[in-house]
Design a protein around this motif. Structure first.
Motif, PDB file in Angstrom:
ATOM      1  N   ASN A  64      28.677  34.585  48.373  1.00  0.00           N
ATOM      2  CA  ASN A  64      29.035  35.395  47.609  1.00  0.00           C
ATOM      3  C   ASN A  64      29.788  36.378  46.416  1.00  0.00           C
ATOM      4  N   THR A  65      30.592  35.470  46.203  1.00  0.00           N
ATOM      5  CA  THR A  65      30.681  35.431  44.711  1.00  0.00           C
ATOM      6  C   THR A  65      29.937  34.378  43.870  1.00  0.00           C
ATOM      7  N   LEU A  66      29.011  32.887  44.377  1.00  0.00           N
ATOM      8  CA  LEU A  66      28.585  32.719  43.309  1.00  0.00           C
ATOM      9  C   LEU A  66      27.255  33.389  42.938  1.00  0.00           C
ATOM     10  N   ARG A  67      26.883  33.981  43.854  1.00  0.00           N
ATOM     11  CA  ARG A  67      26.131  35.320  43.622  1.00  0.00           C
ATOM     12  C   ARG A  67      26.326  36.196  42.487  1.00  0.00           C
ATOM     13  N   LEU A  68      27.563  36.845  42.326  1.00  0.00           N
ATOM     14  CA  LEU A  68      27.884  37.520  41.935  1.00  0.00           C
ATOM     15  C   LEU A  68      27.793  36.985  40.575  1.00  0.00           C
ATOM     16  N   PHE A  69      28.385  35.675  40.690  1.00  0.00           N
ATOM     17  CA  PHE A  69      28.118  35.176  39.220  1.00  0.00           C
ATOM     18  C   PHE A  69      27.023  34.525  38.841  1.00  0.00           C
ATOM     19  N   GLU A  70      26.665  34.379  39.376  1.00  0.00           N
ATOM     20  CA  GLU A  70      24.647  34.342  39.150  1.00  0.00           C
ATOM     21  C   GLU A  70      24.315  35.475  38.827  1.00  0.00           C
ATOM     22  N   SER A  71      24.418  36.619  39.420  1.00  0.00           N
ATOM     23  CA  SER A  71      23.933  37.417  38.559  1.00  0.00           C
ATOM     24  C   SER A  71      24.117  37.881  36.990  1.00  0.00           C
ATOM     25  N   GLY A  72      25.370  37.719  36.668  1.00  0.00           N
ATOM     26  CA  GLY A  72      25.151  37.857  35.406  1.00  0.00           C
ATOM     27  C   GLY A  72      26.911  37.911  34.656  1.00  0.00           C
ATOM     28  N   VAL A  73      28.077  38.571  35.630  1.00  0.00           N
ATOM     29  CA  VAL A  73      29.250  39.118  35.783  1.00  0.00           C
ATOM     30  C   VAL A  73      30.154  38.061  35.140  1.00  0.00           C
ATOM     31  N   ASP A  74      30.856  38.522  34.428  1.00  0.00           N
ATOM     32  CA  ASP A  74      32.384  37.896  33.962  1.00  0.00           C
ATOM     33  C   ASP A  74      33.367  36.858  34.496  1.00  0.00           C
ATOM     34  N   ASP A  75      33.524  38.430  35.815  1.00  0.00           N
ATOM     35  CA  ASP A  75      34.743  37.746  36.449  1.00  0.00           C
ATOM     36  C   ASP A  75      34.348  38.454  37.758  1.00  0.00           C
ATOM     37  N   VAL A  76      34.291  37.899  39.021  1.00  0.00           N
ATOM     38  CA  VAL A  76      35.099  38.031  40.098  1.00  0.00           C
ATOM     39  C   VAL A  76      35.888  38.934  41.119  1.00  0.00           C
ATOM     40  N   ILE A  77      36.314  39.789  41.432  1.00  0.00           N
ATOM     41  CA  ILE A  77      38.100  39.832  41.825  1.00  0.00           C
ATOM     42  C   ILE A  77      37.706  40.715  43.211  1.00  0.00           C
ATOM     43  N   ARG A  78      38.564  39.129  43.857  1.00  0.00           N
ATOM     44  CA  ARG A  78      38.733  39.703  45.015  1.00  0.00           C
ATOM     45  C   ARG A  78      39.416  40.796  45.928  1.00  0.00           C
ATOM     46  N   LYS A  79      39.054  42.594  46.106  1.00  0.00           N
ATOM     47  CA  LYS A  79      39.936  43.248  46.939  1.00  0.00           C
ATOM     48  C   LYS A  79      40.708  43.242  48.271  1.00  0.00           C
ATOM     49  N   PRO A  80      41.535  43.907  48.414  1.00  0.00           N
ATOM     50  CA  PRO A  80      42.463  44.516  47.559  1.00  0.00           C
ATOM     51  C   PRO A  80      43.211  44.018  46.394  1.00  0.00           C
ATOM     52  N   VAL A  81      43.401  44.570  45.290  1.00  0.00           N
ATOM     53  CA  VAL A  81      43.965  44.066  44.111  1.00  0.00           C
ATOM     54  C   VAL A  81      44.621  44.932  43.093  1.00  0.00           C
ATOM     55  N   HIS A  82      46.423  44.731  42.766  1.00  0.00           N
ATOM     56  CA  HIS A  82      46.447  45.880  41.954  1.00  0.00           C
ATOM     57  C   HIS A  82      46.034  45.874  40.454  1.00  0.00           C
ATOM     58  N   ILE A  83      46.053  47.180  40.303  1.00  0.00           N
ATOM     59  CA  ILE A  83      44.917  47.571  38.843  1.00  0.00           C
ATOM     60  C   ILE A  83      45.618  47.167  37.949  1.00  0.00           C
ATOM     61  N   ARG A  84      46.919  46.714  37.324  1.00  0.00           N
ATOM     62  CA  ARG A  84      47.260  45.445  36.049  1.00  0.00           C
ATOM     63  C   ARG A  84      46.568  44.256  36.237  1.00  0.00           C
ATOM     64  N   GLU A  85      46.403  43.504  37.905  1.00  0.00           N
ATOM     65  CA  GLU A  85      45.658  41.884  37.410  1.00  0.00           C
ATOM     66  C   GLU A  85      44.531  42.402  36.458  1.00  0.00           C
ATOM     67  N   ILE A  86      43.848  43.765  36.723  1.00  0.00           N
ATOM     68  CA  ILE A  86      42.707  44.077  36.855  1.00  0.00           C
ATOM     69  C   ILE A  86      42.492  44.084  35.260  1.00  0.00           C
TER      70      ILE A  86
END
Length: 222
Positions: free
Chosen positions: A86-108
């Motif tokens: 799934n991570t590779l698919r998202l990068f192939e779609s053209g995104v700059d980064d993939v963040i796995r949830k849950p994640v702190h808003i400050r990390e975003i």
């Protein structure tokens, strides 16, 4: 402003609330609404977007490369599937980064800042006369000494510096600082922020570096 795209209103509202606590303007869209907006939004509106966060939008509902046709702002995928495929698919779609949830808003916010630094020269301060203006949240410097500013005033100064030599309207400043769809704040609040900013700059510099023209807007005197 941060734009969040997710089919679930509970998710977009939740992130907007968290960004608001950090003093960052944001707005949420469902994928269909977002597609229509991003294709028709004015260039000035898109310029106020710091990043796009793409969540659950259905299969290929939001295409990062379509966003690229309108703006160079970072596009980040928020993934609930913790798999390599799934991570590779998202990068192939053209995104700059993939963040796995849950994640702190400050990390975003930190990841957005890192992407923008790599993509542009924002790590280099903008030098305007005796002023050195940073684009990463640090207070500006005048004659090498920091000038502490509240968050809104600092963002306004950064926005004016980013448009150095060009005049920007009150609406453009408001959209950049508060977001395009904040109906709870009056646009005239910009005048109050700029008035306070001008006073502080004038006290340190000995003159007012912000030129204003009624109906035309503001610009930094270069």
């Amino acid at each position: 402003m941060i734009v969040i795209v997710d089919e679930r209103e509970l998710v977009t509202d939740g992130y907007s609330s968290l960004f608001d606590r950090e003093g960052v303007a944001s707005t949420g869209f469902k994928s269909g609404e977002f597609g229509e907006w991003v294709s028709s939004a004015a260039d000035a509106d898109l310029k106020s977007v710091r990043a796009f966060l793409i969540g659950d939008c259905g299969s290929e509902a939001v295409l990062p490369r379509a966003i690229r046709d309108r703006t160079g702002a970072p596009v980040i995928a928020l993934s609930e599937q913790h798999s390599l495929e799934n991570t590779l698919r998202l990068f192939e779609s053209g995104v700059d980064d993939v963040i796995r949830k849950p994640v702190h808003i400050r990390e975003i916010l930190a990841r957005i800042a890192a992407i923008r630094r790599r993509a542009t020269d924002e790590q280099k301060p903008t030098e305007i006369g005796r002023m050195r203006i940073f684009m990463d949240g640090r207070d500006p410097e005048i004659d090498g000494q920091p000038l502490p500013l509240p968050r809104r005033e600092r963002r306004i100064l950064e926005y004016l510096a980013g448009n150095s030599g060009r005049r920007v309207t009150k609406t453009q400043v408001f959209n950049a600082i508060y977001g395009l769809f904040d109906e709870e704040v009056e646009e005239n609040v910009v005048e109050s922020h700029i008035s306070k900013l001008r006073k502080k700059l004038r006290e340190r510099l000995g003159f007012d570096p912000i030129d204003s023209k009624r109906f035309l807007g503001y610009r930094l005197v270069v």
